[in-house]
Write a protein that holds these residues in place. Structure first.
Motif, PDB file in Angstrom:
ATOM      1  N   ILE A  18       0.835  -1.208   0.000  1.00  0.00           N
ATOM      2  CA  ILE A  18       0.000   0.000   0.000  1.00  0.00           C
ATOM      3  C   ILE A  18       0.869   1.256   0.000  1.00  0.00           C
ATOM      4  O   ILE A  18       0.592   2.223  -0.725  1.00  0.00           O
ATOM      5  N   PHE A  19       1.947   1.238   0.775  1.00  0.00           N
ATOM      6  CA  PHE A  19       2.826   2.400   0.841  1.00  0.00           C
ATOM      7  C   PHE A  19       3.461   2.683  -0.521  1.00  0.00           C
ATOM      8  O   PHE A  19       3.425   3.809  -1.022  1.00  0.00           O
ATOM      9  N   ILE A  20       4.016   1.655  -1.134  1.00  0.00           N
ATOM     10  CA  ILE A  20       4.669   1.861  -2.430  1.00  0.00           C
ATOM     11  C   ILE A  20       3.640   2.221  -3.490  1.00  0.00           C
ATOM     12  O   ILE A  20       3.920   3.017  -4.392  1.00  0.00           O
ATOM     13  N   SER A  21       2.434   1.678  -3.375  1.00  0.00           N
ATOM     14  CA  SER A  21       1.387   2.047  -4.323  1.00  0.00           C
ATOM     15  C   SER A  21       1.079   3.536  -4.221  1.00  0.00           C
ATOM     16  O   SER A  21       0.901   4.211  -5.235  1.00  0.00           O
ATOM     17  N   GLY A  22       1.007   4.051  -3.000  1.00  0.00           N
ATOM     18  CA  GLY A  22       0.784   5.485  -2.817  1.00  0.00           C
ATOM     19  C   GLY A  22       1.940   6.291  -3.363  1.00  0.00           C
ATOM     20  O   GLY A  22       1.757   7.310  -4.052  1.00  0.00           O
ATOM     21  N   PHE A  23       3.141   5.814  -3.078  1.00  0.00           N
ATOM     22  CA  PHE A  23       4.349   6.510  -3.513  1.00  0.00           C
ATOM     23  C   PHE A  23       4.411   6.594  -5.041  1.00  0.00           C
ATOM     24  O   PHE A  23       4.570   7.670  -5.614  1.00  0.00           O
ATOM     25  N   THR A  24       4.255   5.456  -5.695  1.00  0.00           N
ATOM     26  CA  THR A  24       4.362   5.450  -7.157  1.00  0.00           C
ATOM     27  C   THR A  24       3.208   6.200  -7.810  1.00  0.00           C
ATOM     28  O   THR A  24       3.399   6.849  -8.836  1.00  0.00           O
TER      29      THR A  24
END
Lengths: 401, 246
Positions: free
Chosen positions: A51-57
């Motif tokens: 979820i974190f990397i999805s938000g980041f990207t």
């Protein structure tokens, strides 16, 4: 990606790829491999990473489009992505229905139908299908995509705000998260009495904090002050983060080992337990954010291992995250089925894991190959008439966040 | 792993799968030794049995305690347990009260304690719970809290307790995630020093041994099969109790 000047940040792909493999392994109950995934040594698991990397990207990719092509276009692109996720969710739901229908005969067993009437679904399929389309019915394994879809639906507003005043999003997001911890807010689901497994009111904070950092990364030189201050902040936080992560790993590891050999005492077990995943207990969130600090400080963008042959399959997995995620869900359900149907012996487990992960890696490689071929200009082959050659266009990468 | 090697692994695994499924049948109710291990003691029950005093056991739980699947409460596991205990301890008058109510969460059962459990003045309580919480996806901390508070209340009154975990069904696992509730129940038991009877693992073992095959049999036969499973659960519980009072 929309930024031809900047090469893709392989760290995002790599860590998301590894997270997807872990999600697959953790989704098979009793899987031996899950003793070697993140959740065995940390209070959080691959879901936070995903979820974190999805938000980041999302912030990285759509932030650049926002600058280049305006808010309307960026919104359209984000919602197109949300639509893709929704279609994927419905697709997985259809597979789920297939599996359920196949096992309907289990309900001939009088010992189970009395207690487990899973048949909430079988009794009223018409309601269940509509509820699934409304994201309210979230069977096992189908609970993380609804969160992602919801985040993408509201993401245009988040993106517009964080591109101006990140704190105006981050602070309310944190307050909402804290409100969940204090007042136990949740979002109702179907059947009656259930709530969203990934409570979006709590989990939004992981996505938003990823997005804020991604936005900063996307803007880079536009934000000289932040770009200068952020590494300084990271360095200042590093010792604290290191302490938190080490303490958490030691404590969690004693739980994992103590679960297998009862001679090993499980530290703080009584005090810290249970760690709530639905509402994203602070015991999960704080060590996770501390790990983000460590990763930012220690894993350099140009780290050699990211470009190595060994890391390549995981990088590809992370790059094709939607497809690989969906495949992982299907495969873990299948693996679970096989282990339950036949037996749970080690050899069988190894085979299920090897086949599942192999299929995920191969699929990622195949999709990557296909997309690369698709992107290449239609070459002016000798047979091609001159008039058509000029029409050969370079196709942009599909929203590859 | 190189692609050819991977392909070879896939092939081997596919060929091996059906072979692994074929297993010899074993005598009914048998379970591996590790499922019969018990570290906990039942001191109050042990004292009563030693003194040859009457013993009241309350079995509180859900549908599988009530035993409707077997057709009659006499065929439910509490009744089978009573028979097994009576055979082993003929000097004590043993009563097992069945307080099974289908479709209740751990919290709902705990709320029944004053009326259904304490009023009976039991020496031992067998609490079978977790299925409905898994079905309804009760937040895991609420489930753990309900069980812990229930155990606390029993402990306060000096009542010995055994927890019984879920029933195994290989076909419902696609829809219900028992794993989390199962491990939580066992962890609660470990934290509070209460024995958790591993019904799930036992039934998984029986299922793997093909001892009870519910598929492809007539409805009347299924009821009989359910009664046999309950009988095995009752016997295994009785032998666990025997080990815990030695």
């Amino acid at each position: 990606m929309a930024a031809p000047t900047k090469s893709r940040d392989l760290r995002l792909d790599f860590f998301r790829g590894v997270a997807l493999i872990f999600i697959f392994a953790d989704h098979i109950p009793g899987n031996v491999l899950s003793y070697f995934t993140l959740q065995a040594v940390a209070f959080y698991d691959a879901a936070e990473v995903f979820i974190f990397i999805s938000g980041f990207t999302a912030a990285l990719v759509y932030g650049q489009r926002l600058i280049a092509k305006g808010a309307l276009y960026a919104t359209a692109q984000i919602w197109r992505r949300a639509w893709q996720l929704y279609v994927a969710h419905v697709f997985l739901f259809v597979i789920f229905i297939g599996e359920v229908s196949y096992t309907v005969k289990a309900f001939h067993n009088p010992m189970y139908n009395e207690e487990t009437r899973v048949a909430d679904f079988l009794v009223q399929p018409h309601v269940a299908v509509v509820k699934a389309l409304l994201l309210e019915f979230q069977p096992t394994f189908l609970d993380i995509l609804p969160l992602y879809i919801l985040m993408m639906l509201i993401f245009p507003a988040i993106l517009l705000m964080i591109s101006r005043r990140p704190m105006l999003v981050l602070v309310p997001s944190l307050l909402l998260y804290l409100a969940v911890q204090v007042f136990g807010l949740s979002v109702p689901a179907y059947p009656e009495g259930r709530t969203w497994y990934f409570n979006p009111l709590a989990w939004q904070f992981v996505f938003v904090s990823g997005a804020v950092l991604g936005q900063i990364a996307a803007r880079g030189q536009d934000l000289p002050r932040l770009t200068r201050d952020l590494p300084r902040l990271t360095r200042a936080l590093l010792p604290w983060a290191l302490m938190v992560v080490c303490a958490a790993v030691v404590v969690r590891l004693t739980w994992t080992i103590g679960g297998v050999w009862s001679e090993v005492p499980r530290l703080f077990f009584k005090q810290l337990w249970p760690v709530d995943k639905s509402d994203l207990s602070p015991i999960r969130l704080v060590p996770f954010l501390a790990t983000v600090v460590l990763a930012a400080a220690w894993v350099r963008r140009d780290a050699k291992f990211l470009a190595s042959r060994a890391a390549r399959p995981f990088v590809l997995c992370g790059r094709q995250s939607l497809e690989v995620f969906c495949l992982g869900v299907v495969l873990s359900a299948l693996g679970h089925f096989i282990l339950a149907e036949y037996d749970n012996e080690l050899l069988m487990q190894v085979a299920v894991n090897a086949i599942g992960i192999g299929a995920m890696l191969l699929t990622a490689k195949m999709i990557d190959w296909y997309k690369r071929m698709d992107r290449e200009p239609v070459m002016a082959a000798a047979a091609t008439p001159r008039t058509q050659r000029s029409e050969g266009v370079i196709r942009r990468d599909e929203a590859a966040e | 792993m190189t692609p050819p090697l991977l392909a070879a692994c896939c092939l081997v695994a596919m060929l091996a799968a059906p072979l692994a499924a074929v297993r010899a049948e074993s005598p009914p109710c048998q379970v591996p030794a590790e499922l019969q291990r018990i570290d906990m003691r039942l001191p109050h029950l042990a004292a009563r049995l030693r003194a040859h005093k009457p013993v009241t056991v309350v079995a509180i739980g859900g549908g599988s305690t009530a035993g409707a699947a077997a057709g009659s409460p006499d065929l439910a596991y509490p009744s089978r347990l009573r028979e097994a205990l009576a055979r082993r301890y003929p000097e004590s008058a043993i009563v097992v009260v069945n307080k099974g109510v289908p479709r209740q969460s751990a919290e709902q059962m705990r709320e029944r304690f004053p009326r259904d459990v304490f009023a009976e003045h039991p020496v031992l309580v067998i609490w079978e719970t977790g299925i409905v919480d898994a079905v309804r996806s009760t937040p895991i901390d609420e489930f753990a809290d309900a069980v812990q508070r229930g155990l606390g209340a029993l402990n306060e009154r000096g009542i010995d307790t055994i927890l019984v975990d879920m029933q195994f069904s290989r076909t419902t696992t696609a829809m219900i995630d028992f794993d989390l509730y199962l491990s939580t129940l066992h962890q609660v038991g470990e934290l509070d020093g209460v024995y958790v009877f591993p019904r799930f693992e036992m039934m998984r073992y029986w299922s793997e041994q093909n001892m009870f095959n519910f598929d492809e049999v007539a409805a009347s036969e299924r009821t009989r099969l359910a009664a046999r499973v309950y009988d095995c659960i009752g016997r295994r519980l009785a032998s666990a109790i025997r080990l815990a009072v030695q």
